[in-house]
Every structure is written in structure tokens, then in C-alpha cells.
Design a protein around this motif. Structure first.
Motif, PDB file in Angstrom:
ATOM      1  N   GLY A  36       0.759  -1.242   0.000  1.00  0.00           N
ATOM      2  CA  GLY A  36       0.000   0.000   0.000  1.00  0.00           C
ATOM      3  C   GLY A  36       0.789   1.292   0.000  1.00  0.00           C
ATOM      4  N   TYR A  37       2.064   1.233  -0.395  1.00  0.00           N
ATOM      5  CA  TYR A  37       2.888   2.450  -0.382  1.00  0.00           C
ATOM      6  C   TYR A  37       2.599   3.335  -1.587  1.00  0.00           C
ATOM      7  CZ  TYR A  37       6.948   5.401   0.534  1.00  0.00           C
ATOM      8  OH  TYR A  37       7.758   6.474   0.804  1.00  0.00           O
ATOM      9  N   HIS A  38       2.279   2.708  -2.734  1.00  0.00           N
ATOM     10  CA  HIS A  38       2.012   3.473  -3.951  1.00  0.00           C
ATOM     11  C   HIS A  38       0.565   3.271  -4.414  1.00  0.00           C
ATOM     12  CE1 HIS A  38       6.541   3.249  -4.446  1.00  0.00           C
ATOM     13  NE2 HIS A  38       6.297   4.528  -4.581  1.00  0.00           N
ATOM     14  N   SER A  39       0.109   4.181  -5.263  1.00  0.00           N
ATOM     15  CA  SER A  39      -1.255   4.114  -5.798  1.00  0.00           C
ATOM     16  C   SER A  39      -1.399   2.919  -6.737  1.00  0.00           C
ATOM     17  CB  SER A  39      -1.594   5.393  -6.557  1.00  0.00           C
ATOM     18  OG  SER A  39      -0.847   5.480  -7.763  1.00  0.00           O
ATOM     19  N   VAL A  40      -2.632   2.537  -7.018  1.00  0.00           N
ATOM     20  CA  VAL A  40      -2.910   1.408  -7.903  1.00  0.00           C
ATOM     21  C   VAL A  40      -2.355   1.663  -9.304  1.00  0.00           C
ATOM     22  CG1 VAL A  40      -5.203   2.292  -8.576  1.00  0.00           C
ATOM     23  CG2 VAL A  40      -4.712  -0.153  -8.735  1.00  0.00           C
TER      24      VAL A  40
END
Length: 262
Positions: A36-40
Motif C-alpha cells: 500500500g505504499y504506492h497508488s494502484v
């Protein structure tokens, strides 16, 4: 530190992906989504670049090793997957503009989980019926459908490719790995070309170190995985395929729940 963590995950994913023909993206995207560190959108692009690099090294390894395959089927499914990749990327862009990223992550996770459950059941069912499609149009349409799913889901499409290749062409899981890699290569290539043509690369420039590292370890993983694919038995490959996908299915269910309740 984040680059190192991503690199380790992607190396393992692409090595396993090349062994059983699942491309690595089906592992990379759910795991990075879970972190969950970066956007999809960013995770999808990193996964696409990594899987594309893996498919290149894996394809070269199969060619130099003179792995046997049906050239007609490879050419037709690859041709179809080019257009599928373009369409899938357009659908993703539309979804990204319409829904928030958590909803998109949830939708992708649900689709991936359902496909994976179907795939695990299918490849482990004894005496399952399969077809032997020979019509060139149907073969190309198969490539288009698989390429579309590959690009939209951002996973390379590996397990989906494998299941449908077994179902439609009566291949074994081991044989399907070679054709799956070809589909992955052309669908991801068309997706990347579309991104560059539409000048959509700008948002990803700041992630260039992670992307380059991901591509480098993917190449190594693809080479190692392709070599292992030729050495392992059909039984061993099917077992690895089932275990890995079972774990990934659980991760996707978790991502779907967290995506929809966010």
C-alpha cells in the motif's frame, strides 16, 4: 530500502512466473497493493514494466534453447494480444478517471481472485474436457481477450493465459508457459507503447529508480525461471502453480476487502 524490498519481491515473482508461465505480475501487483505504499496506477505501471522485461528474457531463453512450440498459434495469439493490450489500457484509463483508486483496486482484486480460483480448480481437475481450436480467427480472438485482461488487471495475465490455453488448445500447464510468455510480451508492449504515445509517462518519472531495478531483477528471474521450466516435471510445475496461486488468491481477497471498505 523500498527499492530493495520491491526488487526482492519482483525477483521471486518473475522467477516463479517464468517457471509456470504466470508472468510474475499476478504476484507482483497484489503484493505491492497489499503493502500500500504506492497508488494502484503506479503499482500497475511498475508491474507492467517488470513483467515486460521478464517476458523478453524468458522468450530469448526459450528461443536459444530451441523450445518446441506451434509457430502458428504463437503468431496468432500474439497478434490478438497486441490489440487486446491497447483496449485493456484504454479501459483502465476510463476506470481510473471514473472511480477512486481504492475502488479500482477492489474491482481488480475481485476479478483476479475469481479467475485464480477457477484456474486452480480447472488445472487440478482430472480428465477435464478441453478443446483443440484451429480456426485462425478464434485463435487471434483468444489472444485479444487474454491481452485485454492482462493490460486491464496489470498482472501480465499469466494464470488466466495458462488456464485458457489448456482449455482451448489442450496444452499441458508446462507447454502453456511458452505461449503465455509470448502473449504477455506483446500485450505489455502494446500497453507501454500506448502510454508513451499518449504522453502518459510523466507521472512515473520520479519512480524511475524503482522501475529500472524492477526490470533488471525481472530479466534475471525470467532467465532462471525459464531454465527451471525445462528441467522440472509437469507434476512439479502444476504443484508450484497451484500453491503459488492459492496464496495469491488469499492476498487478492484481502485487497478486495480493504479496497471496498476504504
Amino acid at each position: 530500502m523500498l527499492t530493495l524490498i520491491y526488487s526482492i519481491i519482483i525477483f521471486i515473482a518473475c522467477t516463479v512466473g517464468a517457471i509456470v508461465g504466470i508472468g510474475g505480475g499476478v504476484i507482483i501487483k497484489p503484493v505491492l497493493d497489499m503493502i500500500g505504499y504506492h497508488s494502484v496506477e503506479v503499482v500497475g505501471f511498475i508491474s507492467t514494466c517488470a513483467v515486460f522485461a521478464m517476458s523478453i528474457s524468458s522468450s530469448v531463453k526459450h528461443i536459444t534453447a530451441k523450445t518446441e512450440f506451434n509457430k502458428k498459434i504463437v503468431l496468432l495469439v500474439s497478434f490478438g494480444s497486441i490489440f487486446g493490450g491497447i483496449i485493456g489500457n484504454e479501459i483502465f484509463d476510463y476506470a481510473f478517471e471514473t472511480f477512486n483508486t481504492d475502488i479500482i483496486k477492489g474491482i481488480q482484486a475481485v476479478i483476479i481472485a475469481l479467475f485464480i480460483i477457477f484456474v486452480i480448480i480447472y488445472v487440478n481437475t482430472k480428465n477435464v474436457k478441453s478443446l483443440k481450436i484451429k480456426n485462425p480467427i478464434l485463435i487471434a480472438l483468444t489472444g485479444l481477450l487474454l491481452g485485454l485482461m492482462s493490460a486491464f488487471l496489470g498482472i501480465g495475465g499469466g494464470p488466466i493465459n495458462t488456464a485458457f490455453l489448456v482449455l482451448l488448445f489442450s496444452f499441458t500447464v508446462k507447454e502453456s508457459a511458452v505461449y503465455s510468455v509470448a502473449i504477455i510480451f506483446f500485450s505489455q508492449l502494446s500497453q507501454l507503447i500506448t502510454i508513451f504515445i499518449n504522453n502518459q509517462f510523466q507521472p512515473y518519472k520520479e519512480y524511475l529508480p524503482i522501475i529500472l531495478s524492477a526490470m533488471a531483477v525481472s530479466v534475471i528471474g525470467g532467465i532462471i525461471g525459464s531454465k527451471l521450466n525445462r528441467r522440472l516435471s509437469e507434476k512439479a510445475i502444476t504443484a508450484i502453480f497451484s500453491v503459488v496461486l492459492s496464496i495469491v488468491a488469499v492476498i487478492n481477497i484481502y485487497n478486495a476487502v480493504t479496497g471496498f471498505i476504504a
